[in-house]
Design an enzyme around this catalytic site. Structure first.
Site, PDB file in Angstrom:
ATOM      1  N   SER A 155      -0.090  22.737 -70.558  1.00  0.00           N
ATOM      2  CA  SER A 155      -1.090  21.671 -70.676  1.00  0.00           C
ATOM      3  C   SER A 155      -2.370  22.028 -69.935  1.00  0.00           C
ATOM      4  CB  SER A 155      -0.527  20.363 -70.127  1.00  0.00           C
ATOM      5  OG  SER A 155      -0.244  20.491 -68.736  1.00  0.00           O
ATOM      6  N   GLN A 156      -2.290  22.999 -69.023  1.00  0.00           N
ATOM      7  CA  GLN A 156      -3.486  23.398 -68.268  1.00  0.00           C
ATOM      8  C   GLN A 156      -4.534  24.034 -69.177  1.00  0.00           C
ATOM      9  OE1 GLN A 156      -2.186  25.795 -64.956  1.00  0.00           O
ATOM     10  NE2 GLN A 156      -0.936  24.150 -64.108  1.00  0.00           N
ATOM     11  N   ASP A 298       7.789  20.658 -63.718  1.00  0.00           N
ATOM     12  CA  ASP A 298       7.792  21.047 -62.304  1.00  0.00           C
ATOM     13  C   ASP A 298       8.915  20.372 -61.525  1.00  0.00           C
ATOM     14  OD1 ASP A 298       5.722  22.813 -62.545  1.00  0.00           O
ATOM     15  OD2 ASP A 298       4.181  21.457 -61.782  1.00  0.00           O
TER      16      ASP A 298
END
Length: 417
Positions: A155-156, A298
């Site tokens: 998504s970064q 994460d």
């Protein structure tokens, strides 16, 4: 990075403490980029002291936009900084060599770099195609206002493009192909842009941000829910726990706040307080056989290790992006869980945790693979194993520098060896 940590917890496993967590690395890194793009119109409050954030802040403070010579920008092991700066530097005048550690050079950047090239950026791979280091000549000469990008990747990449969109001459429409992974992180980016006066349109798979000016704002960074996840694991493995976590919000921008919901099954109750939240040990209540972690990858190491310690044979999906993180986190988990007799097997994107042969030795040493989340996910096992040795204890500085100090505050014994 040679120091190891010997972690233990002596006596009855009763924990009663309050832990003040650092600012969210995810929020803070976005806030710093937005502040820089706004040329200081947007301020940042409650800065994270995570090493990745310190690195990014230093880089942004030292980039010269009037240097006629090539500038080397070294992000070290900071993956978020690599992604966000790839996009941001392409908008600045100058020539930049963007690089990082040897591991960073093995982490793909091609999807983002090619998307930027498609809208007019001048980016060249200096070693292996699709990977850092990069040569970036800016500013980009925008040739189109639309770009396609896969949704099932980091998504970064998407956040990096969204943050530069307001300053592009034509704005930008992202056409997201396929299912969007880590949706909360994209929403976090858009919400923070909105706090800074940037509006967007999201219709179907298209997100559009037109050329706009940032408004004066202060982005207040919430404490880190990813860091909070380790305290949920500690509460789950303790005999009895009362753990206060001040300043965490009931309604959070962070996707990792889902740990509240997930850990209910693991026997951890979350209560809102006047100061933040409070964690309390209760009875376990496992109803779901499969946990989908695609929106919060994460959290995967913390949850999987905790489930193993509780002898829960669960299945997991949404772990694909773990293979391109600081290390191949799936392989790292498989290797280290085998030391306590637990397997994690993959079959068609479903990962099965088998704890039938679980065995806690008196002492066990876990490798961390230079990955902060490996160290912090395995540390709570010192509640069920007499002595846990964690290699490369300094890795926690990447996201939670005070982790060992906070463990000591909670009653753990941490010794450098």
């Amino acid at each position: 990075m040679s120091k190891h940590a010997l972690v233990s917890f002596k006596g009855s496993k009763q924990i009663d403490t309050e832990i003040t967590l650092t600012g969210s690395k995810s929020e803070c890194n976005r806030a710093l980029i937005i502040s820089s793009l706004s040329k200081g119109t947007v301020k940042v409050d409650n800065m994270s002291n995570a090493a990745d954030t310190v690195t990014l802040n230093s880089i942004l403070n030292n980039i010269s936009q009037s240097n006629p010579h090539q500038q080397t920008v070294d992000v070290g092991p900071a993956g978020t900084a690599m992604r966000f700066l790839t996009a941001m530097l392409s908008t600045l005048p100058g020539n930049f060599l963007l690089t990082g550690t040897e591991r960073m050079k093995q982490r793909p950047i091609g999807i983002l770099a090619e998307a930027l090239k498609n809208i007019g950026a001048d980016i060249t791979y200096l070693e292996q195609d699709g990977f850092p280091p990069l040569n970036i000549n800016g500013p980009l000469k925008q040739s189109t206002d639309t770009v396609k990008i896969k949704g099932d990747i980091s998504s970064q990449y998407i956040s990096a493009l969204l943050m530069i969109a307001p300053i592009l001459p034509l704005g930008l429409t992202l056409q997201i192909e396929g299912e969007l992974t880590s949706l909360p992180y994209v929403k976090m980016t858009l919400d923070m842009l909105q706090e800074a006066g940037i509006v967007h349109e999201w219709s179907g798979n298209n997100i559009t941000i037109k050329p706009q000016t940032f408004e004066a704002a202060t982005l207040a960074v919430e404490p880190d829910w990813s860091a909070a996840s380790y305290w949920y694991s500690i509460a789950a493995l303790a005999e009895n726990a009362q753990i206060g976590l001040p300043y965490l919000k009931d309604k959070s921008l962070q996707g990792d706040s889902r740990i509240r919901e997930i850990m209910t099954a693991f026997g951890v109750q979350t209560a809102k307080t006047s100061k933040g939240i409070n964690l309390k040990t209760t009875e376990t209540n496992f109803n779901d056989d499969i946990l989908d972690l695609k929106d919060c990858p994460d959290l995967a190491q913390t949850i999987i290790v905790c489930a193993a310690a509780l002898r829960k044979n669960l299945k997991f999906t949404g772990l694909e992006t773990l293979k391109i993180k600081e290390t191949d986190r799936v392989l790292a988990l498989q290797n280290e869980l085998s030391k306590i007799g637990v397997t994690l097997n993959e079959d068609n994107f479903i990962y099965t945790l088998n704890c039938d042969q679980l065995n806690f030795p008196e002492r066990v040493s876990f490798a961390t693979y230079e990955d902060h989340r490996m160290a912090m996910a395995f540390a709570p096992l010192s509640l069920v194993i007499n002595e846990v040795v964690l290699e490369e204890m300094d890795v926690v500085e990447k996201s939670y520098p005070d982790f060992w100090k906070d463990l000591v505050k909670a009653g753990f014994t941490v010794t450098e060896i």
